[in-house]
Design a protein around this motif. Structure first.
Motif, PDB file in Angstrom:
ATOM      1  N   MET A 109       0.931  -1.120  -0.145  1.00 33.87           N
ATOM      2  CA  MET A 109      -0.193   0.036  -0.044  1.00 33.87           C
ATOM      3  C   MET A 109       0.755   1.198  -0.001  1.00 33.87           C
ATOM      4  SD  MET A 109      -2.411   0.937   3.101  1.00 33.87           S
ATOM      5  CE  MET A 109      -4.011   1.572   2.823  1.00 33.87           C
ATOM      6  N   LEU A 110       0.481   2.283  -0.890  1.00 38.69           N
ATOM      7  CA  LEU A 110       1.383   3.584  -0.980  1.00 38.69           C
ATOM      8  C   LEU A 110       0.726   4.460   0.052  1.00 38.69           C
ATOM      9  CD1 LEU A 110       1.612   3.790  -4.711  1.00 38.69           C
ATOM     10  CD2 LEU A 110       3.342   2.938  -3.182  1.00 38.69           C
ATOM     11  N   MET A 111       1.848   5.143   0.575  1.00 39.23           N
ATOM     12  CA  MET A 111       1.418   6.061   1.442  1.00 39.23           C
ATOM     13  C   MET A 111       1.288   7.548   0.882  1.00 39.23           C
ATOM     14  SD  MET A 111       1.089   4.453   4.363  1.00 39.23           S
ATOM     15  CE  MET A 111       1.041   5.895   5.772  1.00 39.23           C
ATOM     16  N   SER A 112       0.406   8.208   1.283  1.00 40.16           N
ATOM     17  CA  SER A 112       0.162   9.334   0.398  1.00 40.16           C
ATOM     18  C   SER A 112       0.823  10.521   1.302  1.00 40.16           C
ATOM     19  CB  SER A 112      -1.250   9.884   0.393  1.00 40.16           C
ATOM     20  OG  SER A 112      -1.326  11.064  -0.221  1.00 40.16           O
ATOM     21  N   SER A 113       1.510  11.568   0.891  1.00 44.48           N
ATOM     22  CA  SER A 113       1.979  12.531   1.671  1.00 44.48           C
ATOM     23  C   SER A 113       1.151  13.841   1.700  1.00 44.48           C
ATOM     24  CB  SER A 113       3.347  12.913   1.300  1.00 44.48           C
ATOM     25  OG  SER A 113       3.344  13.358  -0.216  1.00 44.48           O
ATOM     26  N   LYS A 114      -0.121  13.791   0.944  1.00 41.16           N
ATOM     27  CA  LYS A 114      -0.896  14.798   0.912  1.00 41.16           C
ATOM     28  C   LYS A 114      -1.527  15.087   2.319  1.00 41.16           C
ATOM     29  CE  LYS A 114      -4.414  16.529  -2.155  1.00 41.16           C
ATOM     30  NZ  LYS A 114      -5.208  16.301  -3.186  1.00 41.16           N
ATOM     31  N   ASN A 115      -1.614  16.328   2.557  1.00 44.15           N
ATOM     32  CA  ASN A 115      -2.203  16.850   3.959  1.00 44.15           C
ATOM     33  C   ASN A 115      -1.227  16.280   5.340  1.00 44.15           C
ATOM     34  OD1 ASN A 115      -4.398  18.301   3.016  1.00 44.15           O
ATOM     35  ND2 ASN A 115      -5.583  16.355   2.916  1.00 44.15           N
ATOM     36  N   LYS A 116      -0.054  16.086   5.036  1.00 46.65           N
ATOM     37  CA  LYS A 116       0.644  15.664   5.956  1.00 46.65           C
ATOM     38  C   LYS A 116       1.997  16.959   6.006  1.00 46.65           C
ATOM     39  CE  LYS A 116       3.955  11.790   7.180  1.00 46.65           C
ATOM     40  NZ  LYS A 116       4.512  10.896   6.470  1.00 46.65           N
ATOM     41  N   VAL A 117       2.464  17.060   7.087  1.00 46.41           N
ATOM     42  CA  VAL A 117       3.633  17.997   7.508  1.00 46.41           C
ATOM     43  C   VAL A 117       4.938  17.159   7.193  1.00 46.41           C
ATOM     44  CG1 VAL A 117       4.918  19.245   9.268  1.00 46.41           C
ATOM     45  CG2 VAL A 117       2.386  19.021   9.186  1.00 46.41           C
ATOM     46  N   ALA A 118       5.421  17.820   6.411  1.00 49.36           N
ATOM     47  CA  ALA A 118       6.809  17.427   5.764  1.00 49.36           C
ATOM     48  C   ALA A 118       7.889  18.008   6.881  1.00 49.36           C
ATOM     49  CB  ALA A 118       7.288  18.161   4.732  1.00 49.36           C
ATOM     50  N   ARG A 119       8.886  17.160   6.942  1.00 53.02           N
ATOM     51  CA  ARG A 119      10.253  17.549   7.932  1.00 53.02           C
ATOM     52  C   ARG A 119      11.484  17.933   6.997  1.00 53.02           C
ATOM     53  NH1 ARG A 119      14.170  15.093  11.553  1.00 53.02           N
ATOM     54  NH2 ARG A 119      13.942  13.147  10.496  1.00 53.02           N
ATOM     55  N   LEU A 120      12.020  19.020   7.189  1.00 52.12           N
ATOM     56  CA  LEU A 120      12.887  19.408   6.170  1.00 52.12           C
ATOM     57  C   LEU A 120      14.195  19.712   6.719  1.00 52.12           C
ATOM     58  CD1 LEU A 120      10.930  22.024   4.240  1.00 52.12           C
ATOM     59  CD2 LEU A 120      10.984  19.720   3.459  1.00 52.12           C
ATOM     60  N   HIS A 121      15.267  19.823   6.243  1.00 52.68           N
ATOM     61  CA  HIS A 121      16.489  20.513   6.696  1.00 52.68           C
ATOM     62  C   HIS A 121      16.876  21.505   5.744  1.00 52.68           C
ATOM     63  CE1 HIS A 121      20.804  20.696   8.131  1.00 52.68           C
ATOM     64  NE2 HIS A 121      20.753  20.882   6.936  1.00 52.68           N
ATOM     65  N   TYR A 122      16.933  22.852   6.489  1.00 54.25           N
ATOM     66  CA  TYR A 122      17.065  24.166   5.730  1.00 54.25           C
ATOM     67  C   TYR A 122      18.436  24.449   5.480  1.00 54.25           C
ATOM     68  CZ  TYR A 122      12.070  24.427   7.198  1.00 54.25           C
ATOM     69  OH  TYR A 122      10.717  23.968   7.360  1.00 54.25           O
ATOM     70  N   MET A 123      18.734  24.768   4.363  1.00 51.40           N
ATOM     71  CA  MET A 123      20.104  25.231   4.099  1.00 51.40           C
ATOM     72  C   MET A 123      20.005  26.674   3.577  1.00 51.40           C
ATOM     73  SD  MET A 123      21.311  21.514   2.267  1.00 51.40           S
ATOM     74  CE  MET A 123      19.902  21.429   1.163  1.00 51.40           C
ATOM     75  N   ALA A 124      21.390  26.908   3.252  1.00 52.93           N
ATOM     76  CA  ALA A 124      21.307  28.601   2.624  1.00 52.93           C
ATOM     77  C   ALA A 124      20.390  28.764   1.886  1.00 52.93           C
ATOM     78  CB  ALA A 124      22.792  28.886   2.467  1.00 52.93           C
ATOM     79  N   ASN A 125      20.386  28.105   0.581  1.00 50.74           N
ATOM     80  CA  ASN A 125      19.495  28.554  -0.636  1.00 50.74           C
ATOM     81  C   ASN A 125      18.461  27.409  -0.963  1.00 50.74           C
ATOM     82  OD1 ASN A 125      21.110  30.924  -1.063  1.00 50.74           O
ATOM     83  ND2 ASN A 125      22.876  29.524  -1.862  1.00 50.74           N
ATOM     84  N   SER A 126      18.456  26.460  -0.168  1.00 53.48           N
ATOM     85  CA  SER A 126      17.395  25.421  -0.420  1.00 53.48           C
ATOM     86  C   SER A 126      17.217  24.669   0.638  1.00 53.48           C
ATOM     87  CB  SER A 126      17.965  24.488  -1.601  1.00 53.48           C
ATOM     88  OG  SER A 126      19.074  23.762  -1.070  1.00 53.48           O
ATOM     89  N   PHE A 127      16.250  23.659   0.614  1.00 48.79           N
ATOM     90  CA  PHE A 127      16.066  22.919   1.878  1.00 48.79           C
ATOM     91  C   PHE A 127      15.965  21.327   1.274  1.00 48.79           C
ATOM     92  CE2 PHE A 127      12.132  24.591   0.202  1.00 48.79           C
ATOM     93  CZ  PHE A 127      11.390  23.427  -0.330  1.00 48.79           C
ATOM     94  N   ARG A 128      16.209  20.333   2.433  1.00 53.76           N
ATOM     95  CA  ARG A 128      16.137  18.834   1.631  1.00 53.76           C
ATOM     96  C   ARG A 128      15.324  18.261   2.354  1.00 53.76           C
ATOM     97  NH1 ARG A 128      21.257  16.483   3.548  1.00 53.76           N
ATOM     98  NH2 ARG A 128      20.358  16.207   5.606  1.00 53.76           N
ATOM     99  N   LEU A 129      14.431  17.418   1.826  1.00 51.67           N
ATOM    100  CA  LEU A 129      12.951  16.710   2.391  1.00 51.67           C
ATOM    101  C   LEU A 129      13.647  15.744   3.216  1.00 51.67           C
ATOM    102  CD1 LEU A 129      10.039  16.814   2.183  1.00 51.67           C
ATOM    103  CD2 LEU A 129      10.279  15.188   0.485  1.00 51.67           C
ATOM    104  N   LEU A 130      13.218  15.541   4.452  1.00 52.01           N
ATOM    105  CA  LEU A 130      13.671  14.542   5.120  1.00 52.01           C
ATOM    106  C   LEU A 130      12.538  13.510   5.495  1.00 52.01           C
ATOM    107  CD1 LEU A 130      15.612  16.522   8.203  1.00 52.01           C
ATOM    108  CD2 LEU A 130      16.750  15.131   6.236  1.00 52.01           C
ATOM    109  N   THR A 131      11.479  14.036   5.617  1.00 53.59           N
ATOM    110  CA  THR A 131      10.167  13.126   5.782  1.00 53.59           C
ATOM    111  C   THR A 131       9.093  13.738   4.700  1.00 53.59           C
ATOM    112  OG1 THR A 131      10.520  12.725   8.170  1.00 53.59           O
ATOM    113  CG2 THR A 131       8.365  12.409   7.332  1.00 53.59           C
TER     114      THR A 131
END
Length: 67
Positions: free
Chosen positions: A1-23
């Motif tokens: 079963m695939l998990m949807s990321s819709k309506n879900k809070v993402a967890r990010l790593h913030y960098m100087a000019n971008s961010f990386r998706l952690l969750t």
């Protein structure tokens, strides 16, 4: 079963000019206002505090606050 990321809070790593998706998710929550911010609309964050902001005003308020 695939998990949807819709309506879900993402967890990010913030960098100087971008961010990386952690969750997977479709939004983050502003550290100042508590307002949801779609990842496509995210423009303001603090690399040092590792937190997102909904607007330049919210970013400034966070920068001027102690802590």
């Amino acid at each position: 079963m695939l998990m949807s990321s819709k309506n879900k809070v993402a967890r990010l790593h913030y960098m100087a000019n971008s961010f990386r998706l952690l969750t997977a998710g479709d939004h983050v929550v502003c550290a100042v206002t508590g307002q949801a911010i779609a990842l496509e609309e995210l423009r303001y964050w603090s690399v040092i505090k590792q937190e997102p902001y909904v607007s330049a005003e919210a970013s400034t308020r966070a920068a001027l606050s102690k802590g």
